[in-house]
Motif scaffolding. Sequence first.
Motif, PDB file in Angstrom:
ATOM      1  N   ALA A 124       0.924  -1.049  -0.116  1.00 20.13           N
ATOM      2  CA  ALA A 124       0.220  -0.072  -0.047  1.00 20.13           C
ATOM      3  C   ALA A 124       0.801   1.378  -0.087  1.00 20.13           C
ATOM      4  CB  ALA A 124      -0.923  -0.001   1.176  1.00 20.13           C
ATOM      5  N   TYR A 125       2.046   1.266   0.768  1.00 22.11           N
ATOM      6  CA  TYR A 125       2.830   2.396   0.833  1.00 22.11           C
ATOM      7  C   TYR A 125       3.467   2.608  -0.629  1.00 22.11           C
ATOM      8  CZ  TYR A 125       7.093   5.403   1.852  1.00 22.11           C
ATOM      9  OH  TYR A 125       7.940   6.279   1.724  1.00 22.11           O
ATOM     10  N   GLN A 126       4.033   1.420  -1.170  1.00 24.51           N
ATOM     11  CA  GLN A 126       4.650   1.810  -2.347  1.00 24.51           C
ATOM     12  C   GLN A 126       3.735   2.229  -3.405  1.00 24.51           C
ATOM     13  OE1 GLN A 126       6.786  -2.002  -3.485  1.00 24.51           O
ATOM     14  NE2 GLN A 126       7.696  -1.140  -5.418  1.00 24.51           N
ATOM     15  N   LYS A 127       2.398   1.875  -3.313  1.00 18.03           N
ATOM     16  CA  LYS A 127       1.575   2.490  -4.435  1.00 18.03           C
ATOM     17  C   LYS A 127       1.540   3.950  -4.199  1.00 18.03           C
ATOM     18  CE  LYS A 127      -1.365  -1.288  -5.104  1.00 18.03           C
ATOM     19  NZ  LYS A 127      -2.857  -1.959  -4.769  1.00 18.03           N
ATOM     20  N   THR A 128       1.974   4.632  -3.155  1.00 17.12           N
ATOM     21  CA  THR A 128       1.929   5.781  -3.084  1.00 17.12           C
ATOM     22  C   THR A 128       3.138   6.753  -3.618  1.00 17.12           C
ATOM     23  OG1 THR A 128       2.916   5.958  -0.900  1.00 17.12           O
ATOM     24  CG2 THR A 128       0.648   5.718  -0.989  1.00 17.12           C
ATOM     25  N   LEU A 129       4.068   5.815  -4.025  1.00 15.06           N
ATOM     26  CA  LEU A 129       5.474   6.236  -4.893  1.00 15.06           C
ATOM     27  C   LEU A 129       5.657   6.386  -6.354  1.00 15.06           C
ATOM     28  CD1 LEU A 129       7.745   4.336  -2.421  1.00 15.06           C
ATOM     29  CD2 LEU A 129       6.692   6.493  -1.990  1.00 15.06           C
ATOM     30  N   SER A 130       4.372   6.670  -6.880  1.00 15.54           N
ATOM     31  CA  SER A 130       4.101   6.714  -8.570  1.00 15.54           C
ATOM     32  C   SER A 130       5.383   7.686  -8.908  1.00 15.54           C
ATOM     33  CB  SER A 130       2.762   6.861  -8.717  1.00 15.54           C
ATOM     34  OG  SER A 130       2.452   8.445  -8.154  1.00 15.54           O
ATOM     35  N   ARG A 131       5.710   8.517  -8.302  1.00 14.82           N
ATOM     36  CA  ARG A 131       6.649   9.612  -9.077  1.00 14.82           C
ATOM     37  C   ARG A 131       7.996   9.228  -9.031  1.00 14.82           C
ATOM     38  NH1 ARG A 131       9.109  13.417  -5.691  1.00 14.82           N
ATOM     39  NH2 ARG A 131       8.425  13.302  -3.642  1.00 14.82           N
ATOM     40  N   TYR A 132       8.366   7.987  -8.435  1.00 11.02           N
ATOM     41  CA  TYR A 132       9.800   7.594  -8.164  1.00 11.02           C
ATOM     42  C   TYR A 132      10.253   6.399  -9.061  1.00 11.02           C
ATOM     43  CZ  TYR A 132       9.945   9.960  -3.659  1.00 11.02           C
ATOM     44  OH  TYR A 132       9.777  10.940  -2.544  1.00 11.02           O
ATOM     45  N   LYS A 133      11.629   6.281  -9.390  1.00  8.94           N
ATOM     46  CA  LYS A 133      11.805   5.185 -10.235  1.00  8.94           C
ATOM     47  C   LYS A 133      11.897   3.906  -9.499  1.00  8.94           C
ATOM     48  CE  LYS A 133      15.211   8.109 -13.115  1.00  8.94           C
ATOM     49  NZ  LYS A 133      16.586   8.339 -13.498  1.00  8.94           N
ATOM     50  N   ARG A 134      11.701   2.877 -10.226  1.00  4.51           N
ATOM     51  CA  ARG A 134      11.406   1.614  -9.507  1.00  4.51           C
ATOM     52  C   ARG A 134      12.607   1.280  -8.660  1.00  4.51           C
ATOM     53  NH1 ARG A 134      13.269  -3.764  -9.845  1.00  4.51           N
ATOM     54  NH2 ARG A 134      11.639  -5.159  -9.363  1.00  4.51           N
ATOM     55  N   ALA A 135      13.965   1.799  -8.763  1.00  2.66           N
ATOM     56  CA  ALA A 135      14.880   1.225  -7.549  1.00  2.66           C
ATOM     57  C   ALA A 135      14.521   2.133  -6.417  1.00  2.66           C
ATOM     58  CB  ALA A 135      16.274   1.562  -8.136  1.00  2.66           C
ATOM     59  N   ASN A 136      14.278   3.184  -6.567  1.00  2.00           N
ATOM     60  CA  ASN A 136      13.999   4.162  -5.438  1.00  2.00           C
ATOM     61  C   ASN A 136      12.802   3.654  -4.624  1.00  2.00           C
ATOM     62  OD1 ASN A 136      16.105   5.674  -5.812  1.00  2.00           O
ATOM     63  ND2 ASN A 136      14.893   7.194  -7.351  1.00  2.00           N
ATOM     64  N   LYS A 137      11.666   3.198  -5.525  1.00  2.00           N
ATOM     65  CA  LYS A 137      10.709   2.526  -4.940  1.00  2.00           C
ATOM     66  C   LYS A 137      10.846   1.385  -3.925  1.00  2.00           C
ATOM     67  CE  LYS A 137       6.965   3.811  -8.496  1.00  2.00           C
ATOM     68  NZ  LYS A 137       6.158   3.037  -9.419  1.00  2.00           N
ATOM     69  N   ILE A 138      11.526   0.599  -4.419  1.00  2.00           N
ATOM     70  CA  ILE A 138      11.874  -0.690  -3.655  1.00  2.00           C
ATOM     71  C   ILE A 138      12.790  -0.209  -2.331  1.00  2.00           C
ATOM     72  CG2 ILE A 138      13.281  -2.507  -3.517  1.00  2.00           C
ATOM     73  CD1 ILE A 138      12.603  -2.910  -6.808  1.00  2.00           C
ATOM     74  N   ARG A 139      13.800   0.798  -2.432  1.00  2.00           N
ATOM     75  CA  ARG A 139      14.356   1.112  -1.327  1.00  2.00           C
ATOM     76  C   ARG A 139      13.688   1.888  -0.370  1.00  2.00           C
ATOM     77  NH1 ARG A 139      16.749   5.126  -3.636  1.00  2.00           N
ATOM     78  NH2 ARG A 139      15.605   6.667  -2.196  1.00  2.00           N
ATOM     79  N   LYS A 140      12.692   2.840  -0.739  1.00  2.00           N
ATOM     80  CA  LYS A 140      11.697   3.134   0.233  1.00  2.00           C
ATOM     81  C   LYS A 140      10.718   2.417   0.918  1.00  2.00           C
ATOM     82  CE  LYS A 140      10.362   7.646  -0.617  1.00  2.00           C
ATOM     83  NZ  LYS A 140      10.908   8.391   0.296  1.00  2.00           N
ATOM     84  N   ALA A 141      10.272   1.425   0.041  1.00  2.00           N
ATOM     85  CA  ALA A 141       9.118   0.452   0.669  1.00  2.00           C
ATOM     86  C   ALA A 141       9.974  -0.534   1.529  1.00  2.00           C
ATOM     87  CB  ALA A 141       8.768  -0.179  -0.618  1.00  2.00           C
TER      88      ALA A 141
END
Length: 225
Positions: A124-141
């Motif tokens: 659910a949190y990762q879905k809020t990261l639409s403006r980030y690149k895939r690698a950044n999404k994974i790191r933040k999630a």
Amino acid sequence: MSENDRILDKIKKCMALAGSSNEHEAASALRQAQALMKKHGISHDEVRLSNVESATANAGKSKNPPRYNHMLVHLISSAFSVRPIYHEGFEFTRIEFIGFDSQPEIASYCYEVLNRQLTKDRAAYQKTLSRYKRANKIRKADLFAEAWVNSVYSKISKLAMSEEQAEMIDQFISKRGDALTAIQGRKHKMKREDCDAVFEGIAAGKNANLFHGTGQDRRAALTQQ
């Protein structure tokens, strides 16, 4: 229950009676236990190790689970005084919790319940990261998930494992030939922009409340506050 298990169970019952305050009853039970052990070639160590129990849980398809999963396993192990072993399978990795009484079963159940919620909250949190690149999404999630586990960890009480119990579990594992392999998973270098992931992970983790099961309730309880 196999024939050997039935004999071990009978020996353990005799050993329990050997601690009776009634001297005659205690002596009789001890003699019976010793006679059974001699008759069936069962050593004292075998009787001790028969008290060790285990239960398994599915840890997902990855052969190298992420760090937040390892942290969750450590949390569960601390909460229920069990020792975990990872088993890599063809389709998925299993975690075996080893301990005493009903603790391994409770640990396995709680791991699965918490892991499902953690996976759901991370997605659910990762879905809020639409403006980030895939690698950044994974790191933040992943950082979100690690903070989630830390938030739960800060609230639990831990069951201490005695030295005798630890020695018995080590002997049990060694006898089977299993190796204790620590799986750390990938570790991310946190950036300034990741603070929100940590704060949100802590907040989400506070919604889970883990507390110990009892002998009467063999399934651990997990409630939402």
